[in-house]
Scaffold this motif. Structure first.
Motif, short mmCIF file in Angstrom:
data_model
loop_
_atom_site.label_atom_id
_atom_site.label_comp_id
_atom_site.label_asym_id
_atom_site.label_seq_id
_atom_site.Cartn_x
_atom_site.Cartn_y
_atom_site.Cartn_z
N VAL A 15 0.84 -1.19 0.00
CA VAL A 15 0.00 0.00 0.00
C VAL A 15 0.88 1.25 0.00
O VAL A 15 0.62 2.21 -0.73
N GLN A 16 1.94 1.22 0.79
CA GLN A 16 2.86 2.36 0.84
C GLN A 16 3.47 2.66 -0.52
O GLN A 16 3.73 3.81 -0.86
N GLU A 17 3.69 1.63 -1.32
CA GLU A 17 4.28 1.82 -2.65
C GLU A 17 3.39 2.65 -3.56
O GLU A 17 3.87 3.27 -4.50
N LYS A 18 2.10 2.67 -3.29
CA LYS A 18 1.14 3.42 -4.11
C LYS A 18 1.08 4.90 -3.72
O LYS A 18 0.67 5.74 -4.52
N VAL A 19 1.47 5.23 -2.50
CA VAL A 19 1.31 6.60 -1.98
C VAL A 19 2.00 7.65 -2.85
O VAL A 19 1.41 8.71 -3.10
N PRO A 20 3.21 7.42 -3.38
CA PRO A 20 3.84 8.46 -4.20
C PRO A 20 3.06 8.80 -5.47
O PRO A 20 3.29 9.85 -6.07
N GLN A 21 2.12 7.95 -5.86
CA GLN A 21 1.29 8.25 -7.03
C GLN A 21 0.24 9.32 -6.71
O GLN A 21 -0.36 9.89 -7.62
N ASN A 73 -9.84 0.69 10.12
CA ASN A 73 -9.56 -0.29 11.16
C ASN A 73 -8.73 -1.47 10.69
O ASN A 73 -8.16 -2.19 11.50
N THR A 74 -8.68 -1.66 9.39
CA THR A 74 -7.93 -2.79 8.85
C THR A 74 -7.05 -2.33 7.70
O THR A 74 -7.29 -1.27 7.09
N LEU A 75 -6.06 -3.14 7.38
CA LEU A 75 -5.20 -2.83 6.25
C LEU A 75 -6.02 -2.84 4.95
O LEU A 75 -5.79 -2.04 4.06
N GLU A 76 -6.98 -3.73 4.88
CA GLU A 76 -7.84 -3.79 3.68
C GLU A 76 -8.59 -2.47 3.50
O GLU A 76 -8.70 -1.96 2.38
N GLU A 77 -9.10 -1.89 4.57
CA GLU A 77 -9.78 -0.60 4.48
C GLU A 77 -8.80 0.48 4.00
O GLU A 77 -9.14 1.32 3.17
N ALA A 78 -7.60 0.47 4.55
CA ALA A 78 -6.58 1.45 4.15
C ALA A 78 -6.25 1.30 2.67
O ALA A 78 -6.14 2.29 1.94
N ARG A 79 -6.09 0.06 2.24
CA ARG A 79 -5.79 -0.21 0.83
C ARG A 79 -6.91 0.31 -0.06
O ARG A 79 -6.66 0.97 -1.07
N ASN A 80 -8.14 0.08 0.33
CA ASN A 80 -9.29 0.53 -0.46
C ASN A 80 -9.35 2.05 -0.54
O ASN A 80 -9.71 2.60 -1.59
N ILE A 81 -9.02 2.73 0.53
CA ILE A 81 -9.02 4.20 0.54
C ILE A 81 -8.05 4.73 -0.51
O ILE A 81 -8.38 5.60 -1.31
N ILE A 82 -6.84 4.19 -0.51
CA ILE A 82 -5.81 4.67 -1.44
C ILE A 82 -6.15 4.29 -2.87
O ILE A 82 -6.06 5.11 -3.79
N TRP A 83 -6.57 3.04 -3.09
CA TRP A 83 -6.90 2.62 -4.45
C TRP A 83 -8.10 3.38 -4.99
O TRP A 83 -8.16 3.66 -6.18
N GLU A 84 -9.06 3.69 -4.14
CA GLU A 84 -10.22 4.48 -4.56
C GLU A 84 -9.77 5.84 -5.07
O GLU A 84 -10.23 6.31 -6.12
N GLU A 85 -8.88 6.49 -4.35
CA GLU A 85 -8.38 7.80 -4.78
C GLU A 85 -7.58 7.69 -6.07
O GLU A 85 -7.70 8.54 -6.95
N LEU A 86 -6.78 6.65 -6.20
CA LEU A 86 -6.01 6.47 -7.42
C LEU A 86 -6.92 6.25 -8.62
O LEU A 86 -6.66 6.75 -9.72
N SER A 87 -7.99 5.52 -8.42
CA SER A 87 -8.90 5.23 -9.53
C SER A 87 -9.71 6.45 -9.93
O SER A 87 -10.12 6.58 -11.08
N ASP A 118 -4.85 18.16 -1.82
CA ASP A 118 -6.21 17.92 -1.32
C ASP A 118 -6.50 16.42 -1.22
O ASP A 118 -7.12 15.96 -0.26
N VAL A 119 -6.04 15.66 -2.20
CA VAL A 119 -6.23 14.21 -2.17
C VAL A 119 -5.46 13.61 -1.01
O VAL A 119 -5.98 12.76 -0.28
N LEU A 120 -4.23 14.05 -0.82
CA LEU A 120 -3.42 13.54 0.29
C LEU A 120 -4.07 13.85 1.63
O LEU A 120 -4.10 12.98 2.52
N ASP A 121 -4.60 15.04 1.78
CA ASP A 121 -5.29 15.40 3.02
C ASP A 121 -6.50 14.51 3.25
O ASP A 121 -6.73 14.02 4.35
N ARG A 122 -7.26 14.29 2.20
CA ARG A 122 -8.46 13.45 2.30
C ARG A 122 -8.09 12.01 2.65
O ARG A 122 -8.71 11.38 3.50
#
Length: 69
Positions: free
Chosen positions: A27-33, A51-65, A38-42
């Motif tokens: 998940v961290q590997e995706k953050v530099p994208q 609460n879970t790594l899966e939730e965190a992953r979904n948050i980042i992937w949702e923003e990337l998409s 504003d997106v980073l703040d959100r």
């Protein structure tokens, strides 16, 4: 501004590492994208509620998409 973006990316990665450990590396590997402040703040706000790594992953992937990265 670029320095602020990099600093925010670093905060997100540190948070992920502290909260979810080594399992969060993919998940961290995706953050530099994420390069919009504003997106980073959100993302950071939403990660605090994850609460879970899966939730965190979904948050980042949702923003990337949704972004034009």
């Amino acid at each position: 501004m670029e320095g602020k973006i990099e600093a925010k990316q670093e905060v997100i990665c540190k948070y992920l590492a502290r909260r979810f450990g080594a399992d969060s590396a993919s998940v961290q590997e995706k953050v530099p994208q994420l390069t919009d402040m504003d997106v980073l703040d959100r993302v950071l706000e939403q990660l605090f509620a994850a609460n879970t790594l899966e939730e965190a992953r979904n948050i980042i992937w949702e923003e990337l998409s949704q972004s034009s990265y």
